[in-house]
Enzyme design. Structure first.
Site, mmCIF file in Angstrom:
data_model
loop_
_atom_site.group_PDB
_atom_site.id
_atom_site.type_symbol
_atom_site.label_atom_id
_atom_site.label_comp_id
_atom_site.label_asym_id
_atom_site.label_seq_id
_atom_site.Cartn_x
_atom_site.Cartn_y
_atom_site.Cartn_z
ATOM 1 N N PRO A 36 0.804 -1.218 0.000
ATOM 2 C CA PRO A 36 0.000 0.000 0.000
ATOM 3 C C PRO A 36 0.840 1.271 0.000
ATOM 4 O O PRO A 36 1.550 1.551 0.949
ATOM 5 C CB PRO A 36 -0.812 -0.106 1.296
ATOM 6 C CG PRO A 36 -0.691 -1.529 1.724
ATOM 7 C CD PRO A 36 0.617 -2.001 1.212
ATOM 8 N N GLU A 37 0.772 2.005 -1.074
ATOM 9 C CA GLU A 37 1.259 3.384 -1.097
ATOM 10 C C GLU A 37 0.008 4.252 -1.231
ATOM 11 O O GLU A 37 -1.102 3.781 -1.009
ATOM 12 C CB GLU A 37 2.252 3.587 -2.244
ATOM 13 C CG GLU A 37 3.528 2.742 -2.054
ATOM 14 C CD GLU A 37 4.612 3.021 -3.087
ATOM 15 O OE1 GLU A 37 4.644 4.138 -3.626
ATOM 16 O OE2 GLU A 37 5.408 2.124 -3.346
#
Length: 281
Positions: free
Chosen positions: A2-3
DNA sequence: CCCGATTCCTGTAGGC
DNA sequence: TGCCTACAGGAATCGG
């Protein structure tokens, strides 16, 4: 992993199932996350009503208000949720059995479950009493990359005199938030900048290109529902489809899609960095 | 202030 | 249903 695009995809996916709903039950199966789950989390949440979900950097913010059956004295505050590198939040149906690494369930009125899954436990959930922006984890963050406050002028100004390589500079949360290894690598490729180049030795014009590239790659990734390398699923359980659009990340040894040169791997700021030795100078 | 190194965790890949 | 090691990484923290 997750960015920013993955957190934003998660926020959009789960928001319609959460907003305005009351939390009826909270199940914590594994309290030992990156930050220990607060001991009073369950009593803080049960009976609270969820407000409008927000995102700041890679943090998901879940505001809480007193619910109809809460009694009210504990209700309020905000949940600060970070997905770490292997975390995901998705909507599960009531009765769907938890799997390994499903650490937390928020059971909502109406029967949906918000289920937190995180094999590596680099993520966390914390409860904030006051204004989220005053939390030390949020207070010193740089601007959002998709906001007007992020541009080439800022990158240029902050980088003067800095000898650090431009890639870790771009990943510095005080410079701009939400740009992790994947999208920093892709933005530098798109802008034609060698990730090893000292941040202080890049021109204003090239920083204009880099800011535009970062903006473009992040916006495109959000459109594609994020990048799924292994674990990530959106709030509705779907993988992201940006992986097939990656030009350099994870492709070392393969040919550059632009020029055919073999993509190279170096380590910068303790992070794997792939670049094209011909297109990025 | 600046910068590099270390730390947390576990699944996966690769060498043998 | 093979064992062992290296590696992946966000961000806080520490040391030079």
């Amino acid at each position: 992993m997750p960015e920013l695009p993955e957190v934003e995809t998660t926020r959009r996916g789960i928001a319609p199932h959460l907003e305005g709903r009351e939390i009826s039950e909270v199940i914590v199966r594994q309290p030992r996350l990156r930050v220990p789950v607060p001991g009073d989390l369950v009593e803080r949440l049960v009976g609270a009503r969820i407000g409008e979900l927000a995102r700041r950097a890679k943090y998901l913010l879940v505001p809480l208000a007193g619910g109809d059956s809460a009694g009210g004295h504990l209700a309020g505050g905000t949940l600060l949720w970070h997905l770490g590198m292997s975390g995901s939040l998705r909507i599960a149906r009531l009765g769907e059995l938890p799997k390994k690494h499903d650490h937390i369930d928020l059971v909502l009125e109406g029967g949906a479950i918000l289920r937190y899954h995180d094999p590596r436990r680099f993520g966390f959930v914390d409860w904030l009493a006051g204004s989220p922006e005053q939390d030390p984890r949020l207070a010193r963050l740089g601007p959002e990359p998709l906001s007007d406050a992020f541009d080439g002028e800022r990158l240029f100004a902050l980088s003067r005199g800095r000898r650090v390589a431009v890639k870790p500079f771009l990943m510095d949360n005080a410079v701009v938030v939400g740009v992790g290894n994947i999208y920093a690598s892709e933005a530098l490729f798109m802008a034609g900048i060698d990730p090893r180049r000292a941040a202080g030795r890049i021109s204003r014009e090239r920083y204009d290109r880099l800011a535009a590239a970062a903006r473009e790659v992040l916006a495109a990734a959000i459109t594609q529902g994020g990048t799924t390398l292994r674990d990530f699923v959106s709030g509705t359980g779907e993988p992201g489809y940006f992986k097939q659009r990656l030009n350099v990340y994870g492709r070392h040894g393969e040919p550059c899609r632009q020029c055919g040169a073999e993509l190279r791997l170096v380590t910068l700021g303790q992070r794997a960095s792939v670049y094209c030795p011909h297109c990025q100078i």
